[in-house]
Design a protein around this motif. Structure first.
Motif, PDB file in Angstrom:
ATOM      1  N   LEU A  74       0.855  -1.185   0.000  1.00 48.38           N
ATOM      2  CA  LEU A  74       0.000   0.000   0.000  1.00 48.38           C
ATOM      3  C   LEU A  74       0.891   1.234   0.000  1.00 48.38           C
ATOM      4  N   ALA A  80       2.608   4.590  -6.723  1.00 43.15           N
ATOM      5  CA  ALA A  80       1.843   3.448  -7.212  1.00 43.15           C
ATOM      6  C   ALA A  80       2.402   2.918  -8.529  1.00 43.15           C
ATOM      7  N   SER A  88      -2.090   2.153  -4.910  1.00 39.12           N
ATOM      8  CA  SER A  88      -2.360   3.439  -4.281  1.00 39.12           C
ATOM      9  C   SER A  88      -3.438   3.322  -3.216  1.00 39.12           C
ATOM     10  N   VAL A  89      -3.259   4.081  -2.170  1.00 40.63           N
ATOM     11  CA  VAL A  89      -4.279   4.197  -1.144  1.00 40.63           C
ATOM     12  C   VAL A  89      -5.521   4.889  -1.715  1.00 40.63           C
ATOM     13  N   THR A  91      -7.309   4.041  -4.238  1.00 45.42           N
ATOM     14  CA  THR A  91      -8.101   3.097  -5.026  1.00 45.42           C
ATOM     15  C   THR A  91      -9.132   2.501  -4.083  1.00 45.42           C
ATOM     16  N   GLY A  94      -7.364   0.098  -1.866  1.00 43.81           N
ATOM     17  CA  GLY A  94      -6.480   0.801  -0.943  1.00 43.81           C
ATOM     18  C   GLY A  94      -7.227   1.436   0.208  1.00 43.81           C
ATOM     19  N   LEU A  98      -6.911   0.102   4.264  1.00 45.32           N
ATOM     20  CA  LEU A  98      -6.206   1.002   5.170  1.00 45.32           C
ATOM     21  C   LEU A  98      -6.643   0.795   6.620  1.00 45.32           C
TER      22      LEU A  98
END
Length: 128
Positions: A74, A80, A88-89, A91, A94, A98
């Motif tokens: 992540l 990314a 990517s966070v 998405t 993501g 988290l």
């Protein structure tokens, strides 16, 4: 399904809040989802975040629904690269992963509007 508790590093929480607020005009749905997750998160200093909690820079093995395990790291959007397993966070996957810990499951909606159950199998802490 009730959302499981999540923990987010204090520095990442502040940075992600700024990023999400900057997304409101361009991608309001994603911004709202990320802001909602950040709002419900328990915010901790880095040293108080459990090692099995999904954070930026950590490698995660997860499953969507009952599918095959996937292994990703992540990362922030600038880092990314799906081809190398760096997601990517910002998405849907993501955002959903988290702050989760190994063994937790979260319902999420993918870009194509389908619902999925994301389950975290293992988390590997970042190595600096």
């Amino acid at each position: 399904m009730k959302k499981p508790p999540i923990i987010v590093d204090r520095i990442d929480h502040a940075r992600l809040s700024r990023i999400a607020n900057g997304l409101i005009d361009r991608n309001p749905e994603l911004a709202d989802e990320l802001l909602a997750e950040l709002e419900r998160a328990k915010v901790r200093d880095a040293r108080a975040v459990p090692a099995d909690s999904v954070q930026i820079g950590r490698t995660v093995e997860f499953r969507l629904d009952d599918g095959a395990p996937r292994r990703v790291m992540l990362v922030y959007p600038a880092d990314a690269d799906v081809g190398t397993g760096r997601i990517s966070v910002l998405t849907p996957v993501g955002v959903a992963m988290l702050g989760l810990s190994a063994g937790q499951t979260m319902e999420m909606t993918s870009n194509d509007r389908r619902s999925h159950r994301l389950t975290i199998d293992t988390v590997v802490p970042a190595t600096d």
